[in-house]
Design a protein around this motif. Structure first.
Motif, mmCIF file in Angstrom:
data_model
loop_
_atom_site.group_PDB
_atom_site.id
_atom_site.type_symbol
_atom_site.label_atom_id
_atom_site.label_comp_id
_atom_site.label_asym_id
_atom_site.label_seq_id
_atom_site.Cartn_x
_atom_site.Cartn_y
_atom_site.Cartn_z
ATOM 1 N N ALA A 272 0.846 -1.201 0.000
ATOM 2 C CA ALA A 272 0.000 0.000 0.000
ATOM 3 C C ALA A 272 0.877 1.244 0.000
ATOM 4 C CB ALA A 272 -0.917 -0.009 1.218
ATOM 5 N N ARG A 273 0.470 2.235 -0.769
ATOM 6 C CA ARG A 273 1.228 3.485 -0.863
ATOM 7 C C ARG A 273 0.682 4.472 0.163
ATOM 8 N NH1 ARG A 273 -0.275 1.818 -5.731
ATOM 9 N NH2 ARG A 273 -1.853 3.469 -5.945
ATOM 10 N N VAL A 274 1.520 4.831 1.130
ATOM 11 C CA VAL A 274 1.066 5.679 2.230
ATOM 12 C C VAL A 274 1.950 6.920 2.332
ATOM 13 C CG1 VAL A 274 0.314 3.605 3.462
ATOM 14 C CG2 VAL A 274 2.497 4.651 4.056
ATOM 15 N N LEU A 275 1.346 7.996 2.804
ATOM 16 C CA LEU A 275 2.064 9.236 3.078
ATOM 17 C C LEU A 275 1.888 9.574 4.550
ATOM 18 C CD1 LEU A 275 3.516 11.937 2.373
ATOM 19 C CD2 LEU A 275 1.250 12.862 1.826
ATOM 20 N N ILE A 276 2.974 9.959 5.198
ATOM 21 C CA ILE A 276 2.898 10.375 6.589
ATOM 22 C C ILE A 276 3.573 11.729 6.759
ATOM 23 C CG2 ILE A 276 4.919 8.952 7.142
ATOM 24 C CD1 ILE A 276 3.794 8.736 10.008
ATOM 25 N N THR A 277 2.896 12.626 7.460
ATOM 26 C CA THR A 277 3.513 13.890 7.851
ATOM 27 C C THR A 277 3.913 13.769 9.317
ATOM 28 O OG1 THR A 277 1.486 14.958 8.667
ATOM 29 C CG2 THR A 277 1.950 15.095 6.288
ATOM 30 N N GLY A 278 4.887 14.558 9.736
ATOM 31 C CA GLY A 278 5.339 14.460 11.124
ATOM 32 C C GLY A 278 6.096 13.180 11.406
ATOM 33 N N ALA A 279 6.724 12.613 10.385
ATOM 34 C CA ALA A 279 7.376 11.299 10.520
ATOM 35 C C ALA A 279 8.558 11.313 11.474
ATOM 36 C CB ALA A 279 7.825 10.800 9.151
ATOM 37 N N THR A 280 9.207 12.454 11.629
ATOM 38 C CA THR A 280 10.387 12.502 12.501
ATOM 39 C C THR A 280 10.022 12.784 13.952
ATOM 40 O OG1 THR A 280 10.736 14.854 12.006
ATOM 41 C CG2 THR A 280 11.883 13.245 10.618
ATOM 42 N N GLY A 281 8.752 13.025 14.234
ATOM 43 C CA GLY A 281 8.315 13.266 15.603
ATOM 44 C C GLY A 281 8.132 11.965 16.368
ATOM 45 N N PHE A 282 7.732 12.071 17.614
ATOM 46 C CA PHE A 282 7.588 10.907 18.492
ATOM 47 C C PHE A 282 6.557 9.916 17.949
ATOM 48 C CE2 PHE A 282 5.597 9.338 22.646
ATOM 49 C CZ PHE A 282 6.461 8.263 22.748
ATOM 50 N N THR A 283 5.326 10.355 17.794
ATOM 51 C CA THR A 283 4.275 9.462 17.295
ATOM 52 C C THR A 283 4.550 9.053 15.850
ATOM 53 O OG1 THR A 283 2.638 10.504 18.755
ATOM 54 C CG2 THR A 283 1.798 9.232 16.881
ATOM 55 N N GLY A 284 4.949 10.022 15.031
ATOM 56 C CA GLY A 284 5.194 9.736 13.622
ATOM 57 C C GLY A 284 6.256 8.688 13.399
ATOM 58 N N SER A 285 7.334 8.743 14.167
ATOM 59 C CA SER A 285 8.422 7.776 13.972
ATOM 60 C C SER A 285 7.996 6.362 14.357
ATOM 61 C CB SER A 285 9.656 8.201 14.774
ATOM 62 O OG SER A 285 9.379 8.244 16.160
ATOM 63 N N VAL A 286 7.183 6.236 15.392
ATOM 64 C CA VAL A 286 6.668 4.908 15.769
ATOM 65 C C VAL A 286 5.732 4.392 14.676
ATOM 66 C CG1 VAL A 286 5.296 3.619 17.456
ATOM 67 C CG2 VAL A 286 6.904 5.374 18.236
ATOM 68 N N LEU A 287 4.895 5.270 14.149
ATOM 69 C CA LEU A 287 3.975 4.877 13.087
ATOM 70 C C LEU A 287 4.730 4.463 11.832
ATOM 71 C CD1 LEU A 287 1.011 4.647 12.227
ATOM 72 C CD2 LEU A 287 1.108 7.061 11.541
ATOM 73 N N VAL A 288 5.775 5.192 11.487
ATOM 74 C CA VAL A 288 6.591 4.850 10.312
ATOM 75 C C VAL A 288 7.163 3.448 10.441
ATOM 76 C CG1 VAL A 288 8.824 5.300 9.215
ATOM 77 C CG2 VAL A 288 7.202 7.164 9.525
ATOM 78 N N ARG A 289 7.727 3.136 11.586
ATOM 79 C CA ARG A 289 8.327 1.813 11.781
ATOM 80 C C ARG A 289 7.302 0.706 11.601
ATOM 81 N NH1 ARG A 289 10.837 4.836 16.203
ATOM 82 N NH2 ARG A 289 12.985 5.314 15.649
ATOM 83 N N LYS A 290 6.101 0.924 12.112
ATOM 84 C CA LYS A 290 5.060 -0.085 11.975
ATOM 85 C C LYS A 290 4.633 -0.244 10.512
ATOM 86 C CE LYS A 290 3.255 0.137 16.673
ATOM 87 N NZ LYS A 290 2.084 0.299 17.570
ATOM 88 N N LEU A 291 4.523 0.863 9.808
ATOM 89 C CA LEU A 291 4.140 0.803 8.397
ATOM 90 C C LEU A 291 5.195 0.070 7.565
ATOM 91 C CD1 LEU A 291 2.704 4.413 8.028
ATOM 92 C CD2 LEU A 291 1.428 2.294 7.624
ATOM 93 N N VAL A 292 6.459 0.326 7.858
ATOM 94 C CA VAL A 292 7.541 -0.363 7.151
ATOM 95 C C VAL A 292 7.481 -1.859 7.415
ATOM 96 C CG1 VAL A 292 10.048 -0.655 7.025
ATOM 97 C CG2 VAL A 292 9.059 1.651 7.015
ATOM 98 N N LEU A 293 7.238 -2.235 8.660
ATOM 99 C CA LEU A 293 7.138 -3.655 9.009
ATOM 100 C C LEU A 293 5.951 -4.332 8.330
ATOM 101 C CD1 LEU A 293 8.044 -3.578 12.818
ATOM 102 C CD2 LEU A 293 9.397 -4.585 10.964
ATOM 103 N N MET A 294 4.931 -3.536 7.992
ATOM 104 C CA MET A 294 3.766 -4.060 7.278
ATOM 105 C C MET A 294 3.999 -4.081 5.763
ATOM 106 S SD MET A 294 0.980 -1.957 9.549
ATOM 107 C CE MET A 294 -0.540 -2.738 9.068
#
Length: 337
Positions: A11-33
């Motif tokens: 799936a093609r996803v876009l995230i803003t705030g990726a370098t922040g606390f919540t954003g970075s955790v979300l990014v890692r989970k998306l990558v693992l998926m």
């Protein structure tokens, strides 16, 4: 999270705030998926902690039309996590750009993507302001107390209206106070808890609603794909609120420190904070005391979080006690406690 409601691989996803606390955790989970992750980051943002992940970076401002147009092209999901955090001297327009203008640009750009599936907008329970009769729920009136909360409320209200008119699939998440290892949000309070005397303004019974970042990001991912989440707003937090004194007590117990609370009246500190803020504004310096920091000890933040569990089946995995203990031990490991 079950496979039935899960971001599909590729799936093609876009995230803003990726370098922040919540954003970075979300990014890692998306990558693992195995999602294909695109992230917007300012040129000044430090992306080193995420460089090991296969992320397509679009460097620029989240309120810049060209940056947003480039980033949104072809994506199926948008996770709008970016926020302008409270800083002394930050112009009101900065909050409006990051919260309101960016939401408008992202939502309008999403309409141009034929394969677009869901816009997940991260708001805040702060849009409700002080809760006079806790617990508040998603239908409680908006009563924002500062420019951060005001612009978050503006962005959310705009999105509800825009999405209804244009049939944009979206979900709003209003997190309670986000915490967990990796963030310093509660560090000052945790430090107070392990001092010989723990100074608490007020009676210590003020309600404070937490959400662990692992639970929050799970909720965000579930809201992106669950059919019943479309068009809804969800408050995301622990099943019930805790108290300021309760948090401090868990911290002290976790670190095997005696807990000796001392309660002081809050009113004199409000007056002092008001004078300090006024003087600091004239002198153009950072105040050493804010009214909002005093309000932390006196304003209830308690919410009914049943809707997200009952409607889309979200479950919290981390209790407040476990999360507070986990965070205290992480602070200690870092040498901060």
């Amino acid at each position: 999270m079950g496979d039935e409601y899960k971001i599909p691989a590729g799936a093609r996803v876009l995230i803003t705030g990726a370098t922040g606390f919540t954003g970075s955790v979300l990014v890692r989970k998306l990558v693992l998926m195995n999602a294909e992750v695109t992230a917007i980051a300012r040129h000044s943002s430090n992306i080193s902690a995420l460089e090991k992940y296969p992320i397509k970076w679009v460097r620029g401002d989240v309120a810049d039309p060209e940056t947003v147009k480039t980033a949104v092209s072809g994506v199926e999901y948008i996770f709008h996590v970016a926020a302008a955090y409270r800083e002394a001297g930050l112009p009101d327009d900065t909050y409006r750009q990051v919260h309101v203008e960016s939401t408008r640009l992202l939502a309008e750009s999403a309409l141009n993507s034929a394969s677009f599936k869901r816009f997940v907008h991260i708001s805040t329970v702060g849009v409700h302001g002080h809760v006079d009769n806790p617990p508040a729920d998603e239908n409680s009136p908006f009563n924002p107390g500062d420019i951060y909360q005001q612009t978050k409320a503006e962005a959310e209200m705009w999105l509800h209206s825009f999405a209804a008119k244009n049939k944009l699939p979206y979900t709003v998440i209003r997190p309670a106070a986000i915490y967990g290892p990796g963030d310093k949000r509660l560090l000052k309070l945790f430090k107070m808890a392990v001092m010989p005397l723990c100074i608490i303004l007020g009676d210590g019974k003020t309600l404070y609603h937490l959400v662990h970042v692992e639970d929050l990001t799970d909720a965000i991912l579930l809201a992106a794909v669950h059919p019943l989440a479309n068009g809804e707003a969800f408050i995301c937090g622990s099943p019930s609120a805790t108290t300021i004194e309760g948090i401090c007590r868990v911290v002290a117990n976790t670190l095997n420190k005696p807990f000796r609370p001392v309660h002081l009246p809050a009113a004199p500190f409000f007056w002092l904070a008001a004078m300090v803020e006024s003087a600091s504004k004239l002198l153009k310096i950072e105040p050493f005391l804010y009214k909002r920091r005093v309000a932390f000890f006196t304003k209830d933040r308690s919410f009914n979080t049943q809707k997200i569990r009952e409607k889309i089946g979200f479950t919290n995995k981390i209790s407040d006690n476990d999360g507070i203990s986990q965070t205290a031990l992480w602070y200690k490991e870092k040498g901060w406690l």
